[in-house]
Design a protein around this motif. Structure first.
Motif, PDB file in Angstrom:
ATOM      1  N   LEU A   1      36.847  46.141  33.408  1.00  0.00           N
ATOM      2  CA  LEU A   1      36.287  44.795  33.263  1.00  0.00           C
ATOM      3  C   LEU A   1      35.029  44.718  32.397  1.00  0.00           C
TER       4      LEU A   1
ATOM      5  N   LEU B   1      41.436  39.551  35.024  1.00  0.00           N
ATOM      6  CA  LEU B   1      41.461  39.379  33.563  1.00  0.00           C
ATOM      7  C   LEU B   1      42.436  38.277  33.164  1.00  0.00           C
TER       8      LEU B   1
ATOM      9  N   VAL C   1      45.612  36.702  27.706  1.00  0.00           N
ATOM     10  CA  VAL C   1      45.587  38.159  27.732  1.00  0.00           C
ATOM     11  C   VAL C   1      46.929  38.695  28.232  1.00  0.00           C
TER      12      VAL C   1
END
Length: 193
Positions: free
Chosen positions: A45, A92, A99
């Motif tokens: 992250l 995410l 993504v």
């Protein structure tokens, strides 16, 4: 008994106690594993506050699902690291809907490295580069060969256990794994050259 084996056994015992809702065992499990799991989340992250959030969610998940842990499928640290990995990837995706994360290409060698003693940043980088090369070469294998190898190496199953999981003859599994290893070796040698 090696230190790594003793650590794995201790984590297994702690997870079994956590499955029985033992708060003290959960505290010991957290103390034993949180620094490695936090580092792992941070590696994915890149932001401390996000890694802390994922770590907290992961331990809630570990507390709630400890009874489902199966030592025959993964070592304790690998199982917990997979939970952190999945939570991090979910975060995410929530933060950026565009993504795309290919979990199959994720560097499983880093997961295995989490089993051992503290890994230096330089070793993490080396493992990451090696794992990327391995993941790239693994992606080129036939699905059946890749699946047999993943069960054997990432889940530590014997050839007969892999054959049982895939409902195939042991000889077929051995051949697939041998061919897969040969193709991996060739691919990795080409990448080094």
């Amino acid at each position: 008994m090696t230190q790594s084996t003793a650590d794995t056994r201790q984590l297994h015992d702690l997870l079994a106690a956590v499955a029985r809702q033992d708060a003290r065992a959960f505290h010991l499990l957290y103390q034993s594993t949180s620094s490695k799991l936090f580092s792992f989340a941070l590696r994915i992250l890149h932001k401390r506050e996000l890694a802390e959030e994922v770590l907290q969610e992961s331990y809630v998940n570990i507390w709630n699902s400890a009874a489902s842990y199966q030592s025959s499928l993964a070592a304790p640290m690998t199982w917990m690291t997979t939970i952190v990995r999945n939570r991090a990837f979910d975060l995410l995706r929530r933060l950026d809907h565009t993504v795309e994360i290919d979990g199959d290409d994720f560097d499983m060698h880093v997961l295995q490295a989490m089993e051992g003693e503290t890994v230096s940043p330089a070793r993490h980088l080396e493992l990451s580069q090696d794992a990327h090369a391995l993941a790239s070469c693994m992606a080129r294998l036939e699905n059946a060969h890749r699946q047999a190898m993943a069960l054997a190496f990432f889940h530590d199953l014997s050839h007969s256990e892999v054959a049982q999981q895939l409902r195939l003859p042991v000889g077929t599994v051995k051949t697939w794994i041998r061919r897969g290893l040969d193709k991996l070796r060739l691919c990795l040698n080409r990448r080094e050259a």
